[in-house]
Design an enzyme around this catalytic site. Structure first.
Site, PDB file in Angstrom:
ATOM      1  N   LYS A 105       0.559  -0.780  -0.114  1.00  0.00           N
ATOM      2  CA  LYS A 105       0.234  -0.326  -0.061  1.00  0.00           C
ATOM      3  C   LYS A 105       1.227   1.212  -0.352  1.00  0.00           C
ATOM      4  O   LYS A 105       0.502   2.072  -0.207  1.00  0.00           O
ATOM      5  CB  LYS A 105      -0.620   0.119   1.279  1.00  0.00           C
ATOM      6  CG  LYS A 105      -2.043  -1.324   1.062  1.00  0.00           C
ATOM      7  CD  LYS A 105      -3.154  -0.574   1.599  1.00  0.00           C
ATOM      8  CE  LYS A 105      -4.549  -2.424   1.013  1.00  0.00           C
ATOM      9  NZ  LYS A 105      -5.530  -1.947   2.005  1.00  0.00           N
TER      10      LYS A 105
ATOM     11  N   LYS B 254      -4.613 -10.604  -5.334  1.00  0.00           N
ATOM     12  CA  LYS B 254      -5.632 -10.832  -4.454  1.00  0.00           C
ATOM     13  C   LYS B 254      -7.354 -10.065  -5.122  1.00  0.00           C
ATOM     14  O   LYS B 254      -7.201  -8.797  -5.486  1.00  0.00           O
ATOM     15  CB  LYS B 254      -5.672 -10.996  -3.496  1.00  0.00           C
ATOM     16  CG  LYS B 254      -6.159  -9.998  -2.791  1.00  0.00           C
ATOM     17  CD  LYS B 254      -5.689  -9.528  -0.797  1.00  0.00           C
ATOM     18  CE  LYS B 254      -5.945  -8.175  -0.526  1.00  0.00           C
ATOM     19  NZ  LYS B 254      -6.912  -8.096   0.482  1.00  0.00           N
TER      20      LYS B 254
ATOM     21  N   LYS C 141     -11.342  -5.291  -2.634  1.00  0.00           N
ATOM     22  CA  LYS C 141     -11.980  -4.171  -2.481  1.00  0.00           C
ATOM     23  C   LYS C 141     -11.533  -2.800  -3.477  1.00  0.00           C
ATOM     24  O   LYS C 141     -12.331  -1.728  -3.440  1.00  0.00           O
ATOM     25  CB  LYS C 141     -11.869  -3.118  -0.948  1.00  0.00           C
ATOM     26  CG  LYS C 141     -13.678  -4.210  -0.228  1.00  0.00           C
ATOM     27  CD  LYS C 141     -13.423  -3.415   0.680  1.00  0.00           C
ATOM     28  CE  LYS C 141     -13.520  -4.439   1.699  1.00  0.00           C
ATOM     29  NZ  LYS C 141     -12.229  -3.834   2.652  1.00  0.00           N
TER      30      LYS C 141
HETATM   31  P1  ATP Z   1      -8.488  -2.943   1.032  1.00  0.00           P
HETATM   32  O1  ATP Z   1      -8.372  -3.540  -0.650  1.00  0.00           O
HETATM   33  O2  ATP Z   1      -9.470  -1.562   1.357  1.00  0.00           O
HETATM   34  O3  ATP Z   1      -7.551  -3.146   1.157  1.00  0.00           O
HETATM   35  P2  ATP Z   1      -9.195  -5.679   1.386  1.00  0.00           P
HETATM   36  O4  ATP Z   1     -10.470  -6.137   0.130  1.00  0.00           O
HETATM   37  O5  ATP Z   1      -8.371  -6.170   0.304  1.00  0.00           O
HETATM   38  O6  ATP Z   1      -9.840  -4.205   1.134  1.00  0.00           O
HETATM   39  P3  ATP Z   1      -9.893  -6.087   4.294  1.00  0.00           P
HETATM   40  O7  ATP Z   1     -10.941  -5.125   4.461  1.00  0.00           O
HETATM   41  O8  ATP Z   1      -8.469  -5.864   4.045  1.00  0.00           O
HETATM   42  O9  ATP Z   1     -10.191  -5.969   2.024  1.00  0.00           O
HETATM   43  O10 ATP Z   1     -10.249  -7.761   4.044  1.00  0.00           O
HETATM   44  C1  ATP Z   1     -11.110  -7.888   5.482  1.00  0.00           C
HETATM   45  C2  ATP Z   1     -11.312 -10.136   5.129  1.00  0.00           C
HETATM   46  O11 ATP Z   1     -11.236  -9.756   3.410  1.00  0.00           O
HETATM   47  C3  ATP Z   1      -9.354 -10.354   5.766  1.00  0.00           C
HETATM   48  O12 ATP Z   1     -10.072 -11.006   6.968  1.00  0.00           O
HETATM   49  C4  ATP Z   1      -9.567 -10.295   4.149  1.00  0.00           C
HETATM   50  O13 ATP Z   1      -8.369 -11.799   4.868  1.00  0.00           O
HETATM   51  C5  ATP Z   1     -10.710 -10.866   3.732  1.00  0.00           C
HETATM   52  N1  ATP Z   1     -10.098 -10.535   2.809  1.00  0.00           N
HETATM   53  C6  ATP Z   1      -9.925 -10.081   1.524  1.00  0.00           C
HETATM   54  N2  ATP Z   1      -9.662 -10.089   0.453  1.00  0.00           N
HETATM   55  C7  ATP Z   1     -10.134 -11.590   0.677  1.00  0.00           C
HETATM   56  C8  ATP Z   1      -9.434 -12.499  -0.970  1.00  0.00           C
HETATM   57  N3  ATP Z   1      -9.219 -11.470  -2.161  1.00  0.00           N
HETATM   58  N4  ATP Z   1      -9.484 -13.831  -1.030  1.00  0.00           N
HETATM   59  C9  ATP Z   1      -9.553 -14.043   0.261  1.00  0.00           C
HETATM   60  N5  ATP Z   1      -9.954 -13.492   1.547  1.00  0.00           N
HETATM   61  C10 ATP Z   1     -10.002 -11.827   1.236  1.00  0.00           C
END
Ligand code: ATP
Ligand code: LTN
Length: 332
Positions: free
Chosen positions: A115, A197, A200
């Site tokens: 990030k 991955k 969001k």
């Molecule tokens: P951002 O893009 O804002 O960093 P993010 O989509 O990576 O957000 P987080 O809020 O950081 O999501 O994650 C919330 C939960 O969802 C955590 O337990 C994280 O491990 C899980 N998670 C996020 N993305 C994935 C994914 N692609 N596959 C499986 N689990 C995920």
């Protein structure tokens, strides 16, 4: 009556509408495991502002996340749900933990490196100390188990290290938590770039399925999903696009990847894409309807969150007082 149940804690950042990755990697497992635990689930808005957020969107996304928790089956008999910023103990303990966390440890965090490399010249300090706040979220509630996706494993390990370090100095203040990372679904990949991955805050919205996407959008995104060369459907790391679609199906249906591959013998990539789109649409339909119902009754939702924050603060305050006393702060 005092509960003897173990404690489970987890949170999701309301940085956007939740994705299929958040749902399959985290939320679905919270629901699956909740009955055996006393649970605390929250929307981590304090974490969300480590990257720039539109204030109005942040509020909407926070309520959307919590409505989604309820819609996916989080049961208030087992779980306390709330907004992280409503429970001030999270930031208070985070400060103390910051003083027991090393620069070197934080600098090694993969999420920080990713990030901050995207943040340009001005990297907020909060992005760096983010894992100490996450450790606070977990240690405040004396969590035994923390269900997360694979990307959070490193933060969990750091949380354990911080807990052990402080326990060694001052006695057993904290339960040392275990991560729960599902076998399938722990790392759902971006549909446009299956090496990354699904996230969001992905720059290309075509790569992520958001939980409020319409059936049309879901179909379009899966149809355009980047697959691999060749035509045979196999489950292998050198076919990450196909593997991802199989993982999504497996996480939803509970069938093993091997069973799924067998059922696709002689079929084309197109079949797999359409079936996955249909499966996801069916899975999300009831979730979307229920989320809207919870969001329509804002007063009731706010009421649930207010009660949740009160209950969480009670538990959190017990830990915070013990910590303050252990480090030598004069009692208040
Ligand atoms: P951002 O893009 O804002 O960093 P993010 O989509 O990576 O957000 P987080 O809020 O950081 O999501 O994650 C919330 C939960 O969802 C955590 O337990 C994280 O491990 C899980 N998670 C996020 N993305 C994935 C994914 N692609 N596959 C499986 N689990 C995920
Ligand atoms: N850092 C996590 C979100 C998070 C979290 C937590 C998860 C913040 N606090 C406590 C589990 C327990 C992420 O997914 N980015």
């Amino acid at each position: 009556m005092k509960t003897t149940k173990k404690i489970m804690v987890s949170g999701i950042q309301p940085t956007h509408k939740l994705t299929l990755g958040n749902y399959l990697g985290a939320l679905k497992n919270w629901v699956k495991l909740q009955e055996e635990y006393q649970c605390y689930f929250f929307a981590v808005d304090l974490h969300a502002i480590t990257t720039r957020q539109d204030p109005k969107e942040l509020g909407n996304n926070t309520l959307f996340a919590l409505a989604t928790y309820l819609a996916s089956g989080i049961d208030l008999n087992h779980a306390t749900i709330f907004v992280q910023s409503h429970v001030r103990q999270h930031t208070e303990l985070a400060w103390v933990l910051n003083c027991f966390t090393y620069m070197g440890e934080l600098g090694r965090m993969t999420q920080y490196k990713d990030k901050s490399s995207r943040a340009g010249e001005t990297i907020p300090v909060g992005l760096f100390t983010y894992p100490a706040l996450m450790a606070s979220d977990i240690l405040l509630y004396q969590a035994d188990l923390v269900p997360v996706g694979a990307d959070q494993k490193q933060h969990l390990e750091l949380t354990r290290d911080i807990a052990i370090r402080i326990n060694n100095l001052y006695g057993p203040l904290f339960q040392v938590p275990e991560p729960y990372i599902p076998k399938i679904g722990a790392r759902i990949m971006d549909l446009q770039n299956p090496e990354d991955k699904m996230s969001k805050s992905s720059s290309n919205e075509m790569g992520a399925i958001y939980l409020n996407d319409s059936p049309k959008e879901i179909e379009k995104k899966f149809k355009k999903a980047v697959t691999d060369s060749g035509s045979e459907i196999t489950y292998s790391p050198d076919k990450p696009g196909i593997k991802n679609l199989i993982d999504i199906q497996s996480a939803i249906t509970g069938k093993t990847p091997e069973e799924l591959v067998l059922s696709y013998q002689g079929k084309m990539y197109g079949h797999l894409k359409i079936d996955t789109a249909n499966l996801v649409t069916e899975e999300l339909k009831p979730l979307q309807e229920k989320t809207q119902t919870y969001l329509k009754d804002k007063a009731e939702l706010q009421n649930i969150l207010r009660k949740g924050a009160e209950k969480a603060a009670e538990k959190a305050e017990t830990t915070l007082r013990k910590v303050y006393s252990a480090v030598g702060f004069v009692p208040y």
